[in-house]
Design a protein around this motif. Sequence first.
Motif, PDB file in Angstrom:
ATOM      1  N   HIS A  87       0.849  -1.195   0.000  1.00  0.00           N
ATOM      2  CA  HIS A  87       0.000   0.000   0.000  1.00  0.00           C
ATOM      3  C   HIS A  87       0.886   1.247   0.000  1.00  0.00           C
ATOM      4  CE1 HIS A  87      -3.620  -2.378   1.234  1.00  0.00           C
ATOM      5  NE2 HIS A  87      -2.681  -3.134   1.793  1.00  0.00           N
ATOM      6  N   THR A  88       0.425   2.290  -0.658  1.00  0.00           N
ATOM      7  CA  THR A  88       1.110   3.583  -0.637  1.00  0.00           C
ATOM      8  C   THR A  88       0.169   4.633  -0.063  1.00  0.00           C
ATOM      9  OG1 THR A  88       0.355   4.261  -2.829  1.00  0.00           O
ATOM     10  CG2 THR A  88       2.371   2.930  -2.734  1.00  0.00           C
ATOM     11  N   ASP A  89       0.696   5.829   0.135  1.00  0.00           N
ATOM     12  CA  ASP A  89      -0.184   6.943   0.493  1.00  0.00           C
ATOM     13  C   ASP A  89      -0.743   7.554  -0.791  1.00  0.00           C
ATOM     14  OD1 ASP A  89       1.849   8.488  -0.611  1.00  0.00           O
ATOM     15  OD2 ASP A  89       2.708   9.015   1.334  1.00  0.00           O
ATOM     16  N   SER A  90      -1.474   8.643  -0.643  1.00  0.00           N
ATOM     17  CA  SER A  90      -2.153   9.227  -1.800  1.00  0.00           C
ATOM     18  C   SER A  90      -1.276  10.164  -2.626  1.00  0.00           C
ATOM     19  CB  SER A  90      -3.398   9.995  -1.336  1.00  0.00           C
ATOM     20  OG  SER A  90      -3.017  11.058  -0.469  1.00  0.00           O
ATOM     21  N   ALA A  91      -0.062  10.428  -2.137  1.00  0.00           N
ATOM     22  CA  ALA A  91       0.826  11.317  -2.889  1.00  0.00           C
ATOM     23  C   ALA A  91       1.167  10.674  -4.229  1.00  0.00           C
ATOM     24  CB  ALA A  91       2.092  11.588  -2.096  1.00  0.00           C
ATOM     25  N   PRO A  92       0.929  11.370  -5.340  1.00  0.00           N
ATOM     26  CA  PRO A  92       1.208  10.771  -6.650  1.00  0.00           C
ATOM     27  C   PRO A  92       2.703  10.555  -6.841  1.00  0.00           C
ATOM     28  CG  PRO A  92       0.649  13.095  -6.892  1.00  0.00           C
ATOM     29  CD  PRO A  92       0.398  12.737  -5.459  1.00  0.00           C
ATOM     30  N   TYR A  93       3.042   9.405  -7.353  1.00  0.00           N
ATOM     31  CA  TYR A  93       4.446   9.101  -7.626  1.00  0.00           C
ATOM     32  C   TYR A  93       4.554   8.652  -9.075  1.00  0.00           C
ATOM     33  CZ  TYR A  93       8.899   6.687  -7.796  1.00  0.00           C
ATOM     34  OH  TYR A  93      10.154   6.278  -8.158  1.00  0.00           O
ATOM     35  N   ILE A  94       5.302   9.406  -9.821  1.00  0.00           N
ATOM     36  CA  ILE A  94       5.510   9.065 -11.227  1.00  0.00           C
ATOM     37  C   ILE A  94       7.000   9.176 -11.511  1.00  0.00           C
ATOM     38  CG2 ILE A  94       4.984   9.650 -13.625  1.00  0.00           C
ATOM     39  CD1 ILE A  94       2.374  10.858 -12.705  1.00  0.00           C
ATOM     40  N   ARG A  95       7.562   8.081 -11.974  1.00  0.00           N
ATOM     41  CA  ARG A  95       8.975   8.053 -12.284  1.00  0.00           C
ATOM     42  C   ARG A  95       9.222   8.757 -13.625  1.00  0.00           C
ATOM     43  NH1 ARG A  95      11.585   2.370 -10.889  1.00  0.00           N
ATOM     44  NH2 ARG A  95      10.935   1.831 -12.999  1.00  0.00           N
ATOM     45  N   ALA A  96      10.460   8.957 -13.926  1.00  0.00           N
ATOM     46  CA  ALA A  96      10.804   9.713 -15.132  1.00  0.00           C
ATOM     47  C   ALA A  96      10.236   9.089 -16.401  1.00  0.00           C
ATOM     48  CB  ALA A  96      12.320   9.843 -15.246  1.00  0.00           C
ATOM     49  N   ASP A  97      10.127   7.745 -16.411  1.00  0.00           N
ATOM     50  CA  ASP A  97       9.619   7.113 -17.631  1.00  0.00           C
ATOM     51  C   ASP A  97       8.104   7.209 -17.762  1.00  0.00           C
ATOM     52  OD1 ASP A  97       8.747   5.358 -15.731  1.00  0.00           O
ATOM     53  OD2 ASP A  97      10.103   3.741 -16.280  1.00  0.00           O
ATOM     54  N   SER A  98       7.441   7.778 -16.725  1.00  0.00           N
ATOM     55  CA  SER A  98       5.991   8.040 -16.691  1.00  0.00           C
ATOM     56  C   SER A  98       5.143   6.780 -16.789  1.00  0.00           C
ATOM     57  CB  SER A  98       5.586   9.025 -17.815  1.00  0.00           C
ATOM     58  OG  SER A  98       5.631   8.382 -19.082  1.00  0.00           O
ATOM     59  N   GLN A  99       5.749   5.621 -16.713  1.00  0.00           N
ATOM     60  CA  GLN A  99       5.000   4.362 -16.769  1.00  0.00           C
ATOM     61  C   GLN A  99       5.024   3.634 -15.432  1.00  0.00           C
ATOM     62  OE1 GLN A  99       3.252   3.325 -19.498  1.00  0.00           O
ATOM     63  NE2 GLN A  99       3.825   5.302 -20.396  1.00  0.00           N
ATOM     64  N   TYR A 100       5.631   4.266 -14.454  1.00  0.00           N
ATOM     65  CA  TYR A 100       5.791   3.629 -13.143  1.00  0.00           C
ATOM     66  C   TYR A 100       5.200   4.546 -12.075  1.00  0.00           C
ATOM     67  CZ  TYR A 100       8.055   0.835  -9.480  1.00  0.00           C
ATOM     68  OH  TYR A 100       8.315   0.023  -8.403  1.00  0.00           O
ATOM     69  N   GLY A 101       4.106   4.122 -11.471  1.00  0.00           N
ATOM     70  CA  GLY A 101       3.453   4.937 -10.453  1.00  0.00           C
ATOM     71  C   GLY A 101       3.221   4.155  -9.176  1.00  0.00           C
ATOM     72  N   ASN A 102       2.253   4.593  -8.395  1.00  0.00           N
ATOM     73  CA  ASN A 102       1.983   3.963  -7.101  1.00  0.00           C
ATOM     74  C   ASN A 102       1.517   2.515  -7.230  1.00  0.00           C
ATOM     75  OD1 ASN A 102       2.743   6.072  -5.452  1.00  0.00           O
ATOM     76  ND2 ASN A 102       0.717   7.006  -5.387  1.00  0.00           N
ATOM     77  N   TRP A 103       0.809   2.178  -8.284  1.00  0.00           N
ATOM     78  CA  TRP A 103       0.375   0.797  -8.467  1.00  0.00           C
ATOM     79  C   TRP A 103       1.584  -0.123  -8.637  1.00  0.00           C
ATOM     80  CZ3 TRP A 103      -4.355  -0.771  -7.369  1.00  0.00           C
ATOM     81  CH2 TRP A 103      -5.396   0.153  -7.397  1.00  0.00           C
ATOM     82  N   GLU A 104       2.499   0.275  -9.484  1.00  0.00           N
ATOM     83  CA  GLU A 104       3.693  -0.547  -9.701  1.00  0.00           C
ATOM     84  C   GLU A 104       4.567  -0.590  -8.448  1.00  0.00           C
ATOM     85  OE1 GLU A 104       1.971   0.574 -13.472  1.00  0.00           O
ATOM     86  OE2 GLU A 104       2.644   1.837 -11.785  1.00  0.00           O
ATOM     87  N   LEU A 105       4.682   0.583  -7.779  1.00  0.00           N
ATOM     88  CA  LEU A 105       5.510   0.650  -6.574  1.00  0.00           C
ATOM     89  C   LEU A 105       4.957  -0.244  -5.474  1.00  0.00           C
ATOM     90  CD1 LEU A 105       7.845   1.975  -5.022  1.00  0.00           C
ATOM     91  CD2 LEU A 105       6.265   3.826  -4.382  1.00  0.00           C
ATOM     92  N   SER A 106       3.651  -0.214  -5.246  1.00  0.00           N
ATOM     93  CA  SER A 106       3.058  -1.038  -4.188  1.00  0.00           C
ATOM     94  C   SER A 106       3.201  -2.527  -4.504  1.00  0.00           C
ATOM     95  CB  SER A 106       1.589  -0.666  -3.980  1.00  0.00           C
ATOM     96  OG  SER A 106       0.835  -0.888  -5.159  1.00  0.00           O
ATOM     97  N   ALA A 107       3.071  -2.892  -5.778  1.00  0.00           N
ATOM     98  CA  ALA A 107       3.228  -4.296  -6.157  1.00  0.00           C
ATOM     99  C   ALA A 107       4.674  -4.758  -5.968  1.00  0.00           C
ATOM    100  CB  ALA A 107       2.789  -4.500  -7.605  1.00  0.00           C
ATOM    101  N   ASP A 108       5.630  -3.898  -6.319  1.00  0.00           N
ATOM    102  CA  ASP A 108       7.045  -4.253  -6.146  1.00  0.00           C
ATOM    103  C   ASP A 108       7.388  -4.427  -4.669  1.00  0.00           C
ATOM    104  OD1 ASP A 108       7.487  -4.247  -8.834  1.00  0.00           O
ATOM    105  OD2 ASP A 108       8.509  -2.301  -8.910  1.00  0.00           O
ATOM    106  N   ARG A 109       6.811  -3.584  -3.836  1.00  0.00           N
ATOM    107  CA  ARG A 109       7.109  -3.682  -2.405  1.00  0.00           C
ATOM    108  C   ARG A 109       6.493  -4.945  -1.797  1.00  0.00           C
ATOM    109  NH1 ARG A 109       6.629   2.696  -0.360  1.00  0.00           N
ATOM    110  NH2 ARG A 109       8.687   3.302  -1.170  1.00  0.00           N
ATOM    111  N   ALA A 110       5.305  -5.296  -2.242  1.00  0.00           N
ATOM    112  CA  ALA A 110       4.688  -6.533  -1.759  1.00  0.00           C
ATOM    113  C   ALA A 110       5.519  -7.741  -2.172  1.00  0.00           C
ATOM    114  CB  ALA A 110       3.261  -6.653  -2.304  1.00  0.00           C
ATOM    115  N   ASN A 111       6.021  -7.725  -3.403  1.00  0.00           N
ATOM    116  CA  ASN A 111       6.825  -8.843  -3.878  1.00  0.00           C
ATOM    117  C   ASN A 111       8.175  -8.889  -3.177  1.00  0.00           C
ATOM    118  OD1 ASN A 111       6.719 -11.116  -5.543  1.00  0.00           O
ATOM    119  ND2 ASN A 111       7.978 -10.134  -7.107  1.00  0.00           N
ATOM    120  N   ALA A 112       8.724  -7.713  -2.841  1.00  0.00           N
ATOM    121  CA  ALA A 112       9.981  -7.679  -2.087  1.00  0.00           C
ATOM    122  C   ALA A 112       9.782  -8.285  -0.702  1.00  0.00           C
ATOM    123  CB  ALA A 112      10.485  -6.241  -1.978  1.00  0.00           C
TER     124      ALA A 112
END
Length: 298
Positions: free
Chosen positions: A208-233
Amino acid sequence: MSDLKQVIVIRKKKKGGHGHHGGAWKVAYADFVTAMMAFFLVMWLVGAGTKQQRAAISEYFKNPSMTQGQSTMAPSGKMGPGGASTSMIKLGGAMDLPKGPGDQQAFAKPTTAADAEKQAKAEEKRRLEQLMKDLKDAIASSPAMAPYKDQLLIDITSEGLRIQIVDKQNRPMFDTGSGALKPYTVQILHELAGFINQVPNQISISGHTDSAPYIRADSQYGNWELSADRANAARRTLTDGGMQADKVARVVGLAASVPFDKADPSSAINRRISIVVMTHDAAKAVLSNEVAMTGAAN
């Protein structure tokens, strides 16, 4: 007359002929004491047992043979030949008396599928409650875990035992905008791995993330991808810590869609990893949904 010899009669006093039986009363007394001990033991067992257990004891004394009993009330054990099979005393002399309401159910063997399911659910609930107690005791007593006790939230939900590791403002679990765990987060997950292995239940891991928008430089990586990566980690770290890999039933990233603090979606506590030690029904529902979705896709 002087020639008559005087006859001398010697009388010997005989001793009691039954002197060798003088200790017989001791044997009788020992038998009496043994019988009284057995009687009080039976009375104690009867007083400590449930209604079903007393019926089982009654059946045994009415019919201590190899033939089917005729008790008007069914004993707590399975119906079998004689009454001895339902005794509360296990072979070898080990006592198995109930210690509480939960333990009394251990004597009752299920007679129907519904009874078996009910008993399995009760046992699972006790198992998860005991795991929660063990975890809380370990967190309270472990010097390694104590500094993070306010970041470990443990409760029981309809899905099972939920363990949440939450961020603090000055102590995040991950590097900013990354799935890389902090060393202390790795330590916490390694500690949890051993506890999770104590039960046969499968687990679900969500990021889970907070509501602050997170967009990486490639603009294809946001909170959905970040939360999934953290769960898998978290999943990888748990298995590295010794948790059985096949216990994982689901790993998902939920971004900010399920905030912990609904009043403040930007709060640090919303950034968390949630590990649910699922009940059998919850795990079955997860797998059934996955199978149904796979079938629909095909």
